[in-house]
Write a protein that holds these residues in place. Structure first.
Motif: not given
Length: 279
Positions: A36, A130, A168
């Motif tokens: 991420i 997140v 996400v």
């Protein structure tokens, strides 16, 4: 007695069956925080800038080390030509330079140094975002557990279908595009493209407000830590300067003492001897 025992066994088996069914029905997902972070443009840009600072700090340390090595080499070559006092003076200068370099290294790369602090400042906002998105996804998708694959949790196997990292990332991307929208029309286009309805938009707004509140709290904490760190550095610098000045004063006193002793040995003749010479 036998009836009670049979009832106890039956209840035990029934409870164990419930537990087993609950475990089989648990829904588990995971994210890969490293993936991420590497996919967020702001993080990559800030990481590049931080890496540039790290390289400059390393160059500064190498430069200081080279100066110390040169001073040490020169002292080694000239030691036989110097008096004991001059050798001690050179050694003190080298020690001061080494202390300065070690302090600089600690301030930059130590446990509470600039590198660790700036890395936390870089990662923390995205981690907070997140975390909030994961909470929302877990509630909406009815997950029982969500783990971080890149953390210390040992995952011997993880099916790709349980990976919600891209979900996400899409939420982070939507939030970034809404922030960049300059007109109401652009905002409506973004909402239509992402399939957000009015209720989802309200939830997003609440989440963003919560993130902003946490961001303000975090900035205040970081500012307090910075003040504390600066205060500790000021104390260390004052102690270092005081020790340096004390050593310089002691060195000057030894020089003056040696000079006085030499002057006394090589002083002018007594008055009586001068009179005899005149006659």
């Amino acid at each position: 007695m036998k009836t009670n025992k049979l009832l106890f066994i039956t209840l035990t088996v029934f409870c164990l069956s419930l537990v087993a069914n609950a475990q089989r029905g648990a829904r588990i997902g995971y994210i890969d925080m490293e993936y991420i972070l590497e996919s967020v443009p702001e993080y990559k840009e800030a990481s590049t800038q931080l890496e540039g600072k790290v390289q400059r700090w390393k160059q500064d340390i190498e430069k200081k080390q080279k100066e110390i090595d040169l001073m040490t080499l020169n002292l080694s070559n000239e030691r036989v030509l110097l008096t004991k006092e001059l050798v001690e003076e050179r050694e003190e200068e080298i020690k001061l330079k080494e202390d300065e370099m070690l302090q600089y290294q600690q301030d930059r790369f130590g446990p509470n140094g600039d590198l660790m602090i700036q890395r936390r400042q870089l990662v923390q906002p995205i981690q907070d975002q997140v975390f909030n998105i994961v909470q929302e996804v877990a509630e909406n998708k009815k997950y029982d557990f969500i783990f971080d694959k890149s953390a210390d949790v040992v995952m011997l196997f993880a099916a790709k279908r349980n990976d919600i990292s891209d979900l996400v990332l899409r939420s982070i991307d939507r939030a970034a595009r809404r922030t960049q929208a300059t007109t109401k029309k652009e905002e409506r286009q973004i909402e239509q493209r992402d399939g957000l309805d009015l209720e989802e938009e309200k939830e997003v707004s609440k989440r963003e407000e919560a993130i902003e509140e946490k961001k303000d709290e975090r900035e205040k904490i970081m500012e307090d830590r910075k003040k504390q760190r600066d205060s500790l550095r000021a104390v260390k610098k004052a102690e270092f300067d005081a020790r340096r000045n004390r050593l310089l004063e002691e060195r000057q006193q030894r020089k003056d003492s040696i000079l006085d002793a030499r002057n006394n040995r090589n002083g002018p003749p007594s008055g009586g001897e001068e009179g005899d010479g005149g006659q």
